[in-house]
Design a protein around this motif. Sequence first.
Motif, short mmCIF file in Angstrom:
data_model
loop_
_atom_site.label_atom_id
_atom_site.label_comp_id
_atom_site.label_asym_id
_atom_site.label_seq_id
_atom_site.Cartn_x
_atom_site.Cartn_y
_atom_site.Cartn_z
N PRO A 111 -0.62 -2.05 -68.95
CA PRO A 111 0.45 -1.89 -69.94
C PRO A 111 1.79 -1.58 -69.27
CG PRO A 111 -1.50 -0.65 -70.58
CD PRO A 111 -1.72 -1.10 -69.16
N GLY A 112 2.85 -1.82 -70.02
CA GLY A 112 4.15 -1.35 -69.61
C GLY A 112 4.35 0.05 -70.18
N TYR A 113 5.58 0.46 -70.28
CA TYR A 113 5.88 1.75 -70.89
C TYR A 113 7.32 1.71 -71.35
CZ TYR A 113 8.82 3.05 -67.00
OH TYR A 113 9.85 3.07 -66.09
N ASP A 114 7.64 2.56 -72.29
CA ASP A 114 8.99 2.67 -72.81
C ASP A 114 9.55 4.02 -72.41
OD1 ASP A 114 9.00 0.16 -74.31
OD2 ASP A 114 7.49 1.14 -75.55
N PRO A 115 10.46 4.06 -71.44
CA PRO A 115 10.99 5.36 -71.02
C PRO A 115 11.71 6.04 -72.17
CG PRO A 115 12.28 3.57 -70.07
CD PRO A 115 11.08 2.95 -70.71
N PRO A 116 11.35 7.28 -72.47
CA PRO A 116 12.05 7.97 -73.57
C PRO A 116 13.51 8.20 -73.20
CG PRO A 116 10.63 9.50 -72.39
CD PRO A 116 10.34 8.14 -71.83
N PRO A 117 14.41 8.05 -74.16
CA PRO A 117 15.82 8.27 -73.85
C PRO A 117 16.08 9.73 -73.50
CG PRO A 117 15.50 8.08 -76.22
CD PRO A 117 14.18 7.74 -75.58
N VAL A 118 16.90 9.95 -72.49
CA VAL A 118 17.26 11.30 -72.10
C VAL A 118 18.65 11.59 -72.64
CG1 VAL A 118 17.70 12.87 -70.17
CG2 VAL A 118 15.85 11.17 -70.02
N PRO B 249 1.95 9.10 -70.41
CA PRO B 249 2.83 10.23 -70.11
C PRO B 249 3.21 10.35 -68.64
CG PRO B 249 1.13 10.92 -71.65
CD PRO B 249 0.76 9.54 -71.18
N VAL B 250 2.35 9.90 -67.74
CA VAL B 250 2.67 9.96 -66.31
C VAL B 250 3.90 9.11 -66.01
CG1 VAL B 250 1.89 9.28 -64.00
CG2 VAL B 250 0.35 10.53 -65.54
N LEU B 251 3.93 7.89 -66.54
CA LEU B 251 5.08 7.00 -66.29
C LEU B 251 6.32 7.51 -67.00
CD1 LEU B 251 3.38 3.49 -66.57
CD2 LEU B 251 3.89 4.81 -64.52
N GLU B 252 6.18 8.07 -68.20
CA GLU B 252 7.33 8.64 -68.90
C GLU B 252 7.94 9.78 -68.09
OE1 GLU B 252 6.32 9.80 -72.83
OE2 GLU B 252 6.27 7.75 -73.60
N ALA B 253 7.08 10.63 -67.53
CA ALA B 253 7.58 11.75 -66.74
C ALA B 253 8.29 11.24 -65.48
CB ALA B 253 6.43 12.67 -66.37
N GLN B 254 7.72 10.26 -64.82
CA GLN B 254 8.36 9.70 -63.63
C GLN B 254 9.72 9.10 -63.98
OE1 GLN B 254 5.27 7.04 -62.21
NE2 GLN B 254 4.37 8.60 -60.88
N ALA B 255 9.80 8.43 -65.13
CA ALA B 255 11.07 7.83 -65.55
C ALA B 255 12.12 8.88 -65.86
CB ALA B 255 10.85 6.94 -66.77
N CYS B 256 11.68 10.06 -66.31
CA CYS B 256 12.61 11.14 -66.66
C CYS B 256 12.98 12.01 -65.47
CB CYS B 256 12.02 11.99 -67.77
SG CYS B 256 11.96 11.15 -69.38
N GLY B 257 12.47 11.67 -64.29
CA GLY B 257 12.88 12.38 -63.09
C GLY B 257 12.28 13.75 -62.92
N VAL B 258 11.03 13.93 -63.37
CA VAL B 258 10.36 15.21 -63.20
C VAL B 258 9.19 15.01 -62.23
CG1 VAL B 258 8.93 14.82 -65.25
CG2 VAL B 258 9.22 17.13 -64.40
N PRO B 259 8.95 15.94 -61.31
CA PRO B 259 7.81 15.80 -60.40
C PRO B 259 6.49 15.79 -61.16
CG PRO B 259 9.30 17.54 -59.67
CD PRO B 259 9.73 17.16 -61.05
N VAL B 260 5.58 14.91 -60.76
CA VAL B 260 4.31 14.74 -61.47
C VAL B 260 3.16 15.23 -60.61
CG1 VAL B 260 2.70 13.05 -62.44
CG2 VAL B 260 5.16 12.80 -62.84
N LEU B 261 2.35 16.10 -61.21
CA LEU B 261 1.09 16.55 -60.63
C LEU B 261 0.00 16.14 -61.60
CD1 LEU B 261 3.32 18.46 -59.41
CD2 LEU B 261 1.54 20.22 -59.26
N CYS B 262 -0.99 15.38 -61.13
CA CYS B 262 -2.03 14.94 -62.06
C CYS B 262 -3.37 14.84 -61.36
CB CYS B 262 -1.65 13.63 -62.74
SG CYS B 262 -1.77 12.16 -61.74
N ALA B 263 -4.42 14.79 -62.17
CA ALA B 263 -5.77 14.58 -61.66
C ALA B 263 -5.95 13.10 -61.33
CB ALA B 263 -6.79 15.04 -62.70
N PRO B 264 -6.92 12.76 -60.48
CA PRO B 264 -7.12 11.36 -60.10
C PRO B 264 -8.14 10.64 -60.96
CG PRO B 264 -8.42 12.76 -58.67
CD PRO B 264 -7.73 13.68 -59.66
N ASN B 265 -8.48 11.17 -62.13
CA ASN B 265 -9.60 10.66 -62.90
C ASN B 265 -9.26 9.39 -63.67
OD1 ASN B 265 -11.02 12.97 -62.09
ND2 ASN B 265 -10.18 14.14 -63.81
N GLY B 266 -10.31 8.62 -64.00
CA GLY B 266 -10.11 7.40 -64.76
C GLY B 266 -9.12 6.48 -64.07
#
Length: 370
Positions: free
Chosen positions: A170-177, A285-302
């Motif tokens: 899928p793509g993603y739609d970056p939320p407007p900041v 949400p991972v891609l949205e967070a990356q687009a908003c310029g916040v550091p991402v910490l996540c599990a490697p599952n799925g």
Amino acid sequence: MAWKRILGIDASRTTMAHPTGVERYARAVIRALIPLAETEGVQLRLYFRDPPPHGLFPDSPWVEHRVLSFPRLWTHLRLSWEMARHPPTALFVPAHVIPPYHPPSAVTIHDLGYRYFPQTHPLLQRLYLDLSTRWSAAVARVVFADSQATRADLIRFYRVRPEKIAVAYPGYDPPPVPTDPESILHRFRIQRPYIISVGTIHPRKNFSLILQVIARRIAKGWEGQVVIVGKPGWPDPAFERLSRDPIWAGRLIRTGYADDESRGALLSQAEAFLFPSLYEGFGFPVLEAQACGVPVLCAPNGSLREVAGEGALLLPPDDPDPWVEALDRLACDPGFRAALIARGHANRKRFSWEACARTIWESLRELLRL
């Protein structure tokens, strides 16, 4: 005169007032398919259970809306009856189940998390998910998977032939900041610093680990809040038990569902985005967070390892210590923080709805016999 090809699409999930992952997927994929269908002279016939709001999809002479009002069992009875009476050349179901009566069909199966964590779903819902997914995977001519992880699950659990499955990220739609996010933070009574997570409240999201992580930081003197953005889903006893601790008074903010602008403001101002989910078919949400310029910490599952790429720190979902250490380093090492944000921006550019639709269209062309 050339035979007219009609691609039917189940658009019933696109009219929800508060869309989450699969509903957003259905909207975006249909929008991206419209120009591809126009180019090849294929009529798109969109089936709705409720009247779509004006402007939901672009106006086009190649797009037809059919509203099939029906109170219950819409897919199994009403859509199936429509397929029998007025069948399109092919049917695509982006976010639901293939009806019992159907022409040559394709379906997107987003995840099989209920097979890994059956205890997090009510019995009847789990049975329905299993039966409906098994049915769709069996009768579809093509199955689209959101990730290689979901593709492997389909082969493992339902013995779907590998050549029948196409991975369409899928793509993603970056939320407007917004330029001034302060009013949104004030509305939710949020003060910096804070860490954030996004997702429907569900045991699978593993929000309880976030509380364990931040409780340890609070014990070391960190003064901040935890913000959980997402509507209620299924009861999460571990999360609810931990959240009753007095240390969370004024510190744990549950916003409920947040619109795109609010989500963009909240993500962009956070100290870090934590996503310790036990399983994800994709992980918007991972891609949205990356687009908003916040550091991402996540599990490697799925699928999260595939989606997060090099743009996140991948940490174990059952041990809070590495998460605490990572947050401490982000707080005291500006260079490390900037590098992780930059890698996130680079990673999210790999995904687009246009690329997703092109992958899907190539398989749909075969069903339409183009």
